[in-house]
Design a protein around this motif. Structure first.
Motif, PDB file in Angstrom:
ATOM      1  N   ASP A  14      -8.719 -17.681 -16.440  1.00 25.11           N
ATOM      2  CA  ASP A  14     -10.182 -17.543 -16.527  1.00 25.11           C
ATOM      3  C   ASP A  14     -10.740 -17.782 -15.120  1.00 25.11           C
ATOM      4  OD1 ASP A  14     -12.883 -17.681 -17.092  1.00 25.11           O
ATOM      5  OD2 ASP A  14     -12.752 -19.664 -18.052  1.00 25.11           O
ATOM      6  N   LYS A  15     -10.722 -16.749 -14.289  1.00 24.97           N
ATOM      7  CA  LYS A  15     -11.012 -16.912 -12.870  1.00 24.97           C
ATOM      8  C   LYS A  15     -12.382 -17.518 -12.593  1.00 24.97           C
ATOM      9  CE  LYS A  15      -8.153 -12.945 -11.536  1.00 24.97           C
ATOM     10  NZ  LYS A  15      -8.147 -11.600 -10.887  1.00 24.97           N
ATOM     11  N   ASN A  16     -13.353 -17.177 -13.416  1.00 23.09           N
ATOM     12  CA  ASN A  16     -14.732 -17.603 -13.153  1.00 23.09           C
ATOM     13  C   ASN A  16     -15.181 -18.752 -14.048  1.00 23.09           C
ATOM     14  OD1 ASN A  16     -15.127 -15.503 -11.180  1.00 23.09           O
ATOM     15  ND2 ASN A  16     -15.268 -14.055 -12.900  1.00 23.09           N
ATOM     16  N   ASP A  17     -14.267 -19.347 -14.768  1.00 25.15           N
ATOM     17  CA  ASP A  17     -14.590 -20.452 -15.670  1.00 25.15           C
ATOM     18  C   ASP A  17     -15.743 -20.074 -16.596  1.00 25.15           C
ATOM     19  OD1 ASP A  17     -14.520 -22.869 -16.892  1.00 25.15           O
ATOM     20  OD2 ASP A  17     -15.379 -24.024 -15.242  1.00 25.15           O
ATOM     21  N   HIS A  18     -15.579 -18.951 -17.273  1.00 23.60           N
ATOM     22  CA  HIS A  18     -16.629 -18.449 -18.161  1.00 23.60           C
ATOM     23  C   HIS A  18     -16.514 -19.133 -19.522  1.00 23.60           C
ATOM     24  CE1 HIS A  18     -19.187 -15.730 -20.460  1.00 23.60           C
ATOM     25  NE2 HIS A  18     -19.631 -15.254 -19.294  1.00 23.60           N
ATOM     26  N   PRO A  19     -17.632 -19.567 -20.104  1.00 24.81           N
ATOM     27  CA  PRO A  19     -17.569 -20.297 -21.384  1.00 24.81           C
ATOM     28  C   PRO A  19     -16.978 -19.498 -22.535  1.00 24.81           C
ATOM     29  CG  PRO A  19     -19.849 -19.788 -20.773  1.00 24.81           C
ATOM     30  CD  PRO A  19     -19.015 -19.498 -19.574  1.00 24.81           C
ATOM     31  N   ASP A  20     -16.979 -18.171 -22.452  1.00 25.22           N
ATOM     32  CA  ASP A  20     -16.426 -17.374 -23.545  1.00 25.22           C
ATOM     33  C   ASP A  20     -14.931 -17.617 -23.729  1.00 25.22           C
ATOM     34  OD1 ASP A  20     -18.876 -16.327 -24.096  1.00 25.22           O
ATOM     35  OD2 ASP A  20     -18.497 -14.342 -23.241  1.00 25.22           O
ATOM     36  N   TRP A  21     -14.229 -17.915 -22.646  1.00 23.16           N
ATOM     37  CA  TRP A  21     -12.799 -18.182 -22.757  1.00 23.16           C
ATOM     38  C   TRP A  21     -12.555 -19.486 -23.532  1.00 23.16           C
ATOM     39  CZ3 TRP A  21      -8.658 -15.427 -20.160  1.00 23.16           C
ATOM     40  CH2 TRP A  21      -9.084 -14.292 -19.471  1.00 23.16           C
ATOM     41  N   THR A  22     -13.317 -20.507 -23.189  1.00 23.92           N
ATOM     42  CA  THR A  22     -13.160 -21.779 -23.896  1.00 23.92           C
ATOM     43  C   THR A  22     -13.565 -21.634 -25.360  1.00 23.92           C
ATOM     44  OG1 THR A  22     -13.592 -22.982 -21.847  1.00 23.92           O
ATOM     45  CG2 THR A  22     -13.847 -24.202 -23.904  1.00 23.92           C
TER      46      THR A  22
END
Length: 346
Positions: A14-22
């Motif tokens: 998750d290169k950009n630390d996007h909340p959708d991944w979490t």
């Protein structure tokens, strides 16, 4: 699967630390389906902190308060032994770890060790671009990297299962107890029914627990009116963090055996189907008693079997060595934590 039989590690970048991944990782959490997601506690420096996070995700609660707290829970090896036993008992096959990039190298390697020990599929969320630390961590471990969210969602939905041969063959996923309001009272088992007496010659070796035909249906033994419903009892005992304590309390609830007799229980005193337990007298073994085990107790009983296999204990060695070593002190603390009254004598 890798040549050794273990699933390759999945790394989600998750290169950009996007909340959708979490959010996708949290949505995948489903212990009943064999998937467990944890978000490690931030800024927790205790040696066994990551093991504690896993225990909480499994629905376990550590004993709180008292000078004896931490005798096992704050020691890394006993805490990770407990985690591994419960993962095998609950048939967790896919472990998903958020914020892996924020863990220390030591804790990252603890996860790799757990994967090998339990034969599980491990998915690591790495919320930044690939770093030298990640490359070093995985340089000798089969893995594959995913860097798109649609592919990550597919990977997260996979359900893995522990390798064949890990844990006891009869382990079952614990049943979900029907909802019932907890009245907050102490669980005080009524006098249990008399067990079946197994008589033998005084000098003959005491054998293990036999199979009981009457318990194959899974029905609990008749106990008359019990003020604490079985589902409440099962739900409370299922939160005990140490598998040996959970097993001991379950056996006590069914048989009324005190601490001294729980300490005498051996691995072979639980039969192969976890439907019966043999209780020894504290002074003589001429007339051991065998009690049927209700269905709700069997996942807890199996946890002790998994723990024993992980520790390579012989079948005729004590099933509950912590009770022998600690004289029941930690067991009593665990019982207090769930408002369970453990009798010291019958």
């Amino acid at each position: 699967m890798t040549p050794g039989g273990l699933p390759a590690i999945t790394v989600l970048i998750d290169k950009n630390d996007h909340p959708d991944w979490t959010a996708a990782a949290h949505s995948a959490h489903g212990p009943a389906l064999g998937r467990l997601t944890i978000d490690p506690s931030p800024a927790n420096g205790t040696p066994a902190a990551l093991a504690h996070d896993l225990l909480y995700a499994l629905g376990k609660r550590l004993p709180a308060g008292g000078e004896t707290y931490g005798t096992w829970a704050d020691s890394q090896r006993p805490a990770w032994d407990a985690v591994a036993a419960w993962i095998l008992t609950h048939h967790i096959g896919h472990l998903i770890i958020c914020r892996t990039d924020r863990l220390t190298t030591a804790r990252q390697r603890q996860l790799l060790a757990l994967r090998e020990r339990c034969g599980i599929h491990l998915t690591l969320l790495w919320h930044r671009p690939v770093t030298p630390t990640l490359r070093t961590l995985l340089e000798e471990t089969p893995h594959h990297i995913i860097d798109t969210l649609p592919q990550a969602r597919i990977a997260l939905s996979q359900t893995g299962y522990p390798l064949a041969g890990t844990g006891r063959a009869e382990q079952q996923r614990p049943p979900e107890p029907a909802h019932r309001q907890d009245d907050g009272q102490w669980i005080t088992p009524q006098t249990p029914p008399a067990g079946m007496v197994i008589d033998r010659p005084a000098r003959a070796r005491c054998q293990g627990a036999p199979e009981l035909v009457s318990t194959r249906s899974g029905a609990p033994p008749p106990r008359g009116h019990d003020p604490t419903p079985a589902d409440v009892l099962a739900a409370r005992l299922a939160t005990v963090a140490h598998p040996l304590h959970a097993t001991a309390l379950a056996i006590h609830a069914v048989t009324g055996a005190d601490i001294s007799r729980l300490a005498l229980t051996r691995g072979i005193d639980i039969n192969e189907t976890a439907t019966a337990v043999k209780i020894h007298d504290s002074t003589a073994h001429h007339k051991c008693q065998v009690y049927p085990l209700p269905a709700w107790a069997r996942p807890l009983i199996n946890a002790a079997g998994s723990h024993g296999q992980l520790k390579d204990r012989a079948p005729d060695s004590p099933l509950l060595p912590l009770i022998t070593v600690q004289n029941g002190e930690q067991l009593t603390l665990s019982a207090t934590g769930i408002r369970y009254r453990l009798s010291t004598a019958r």
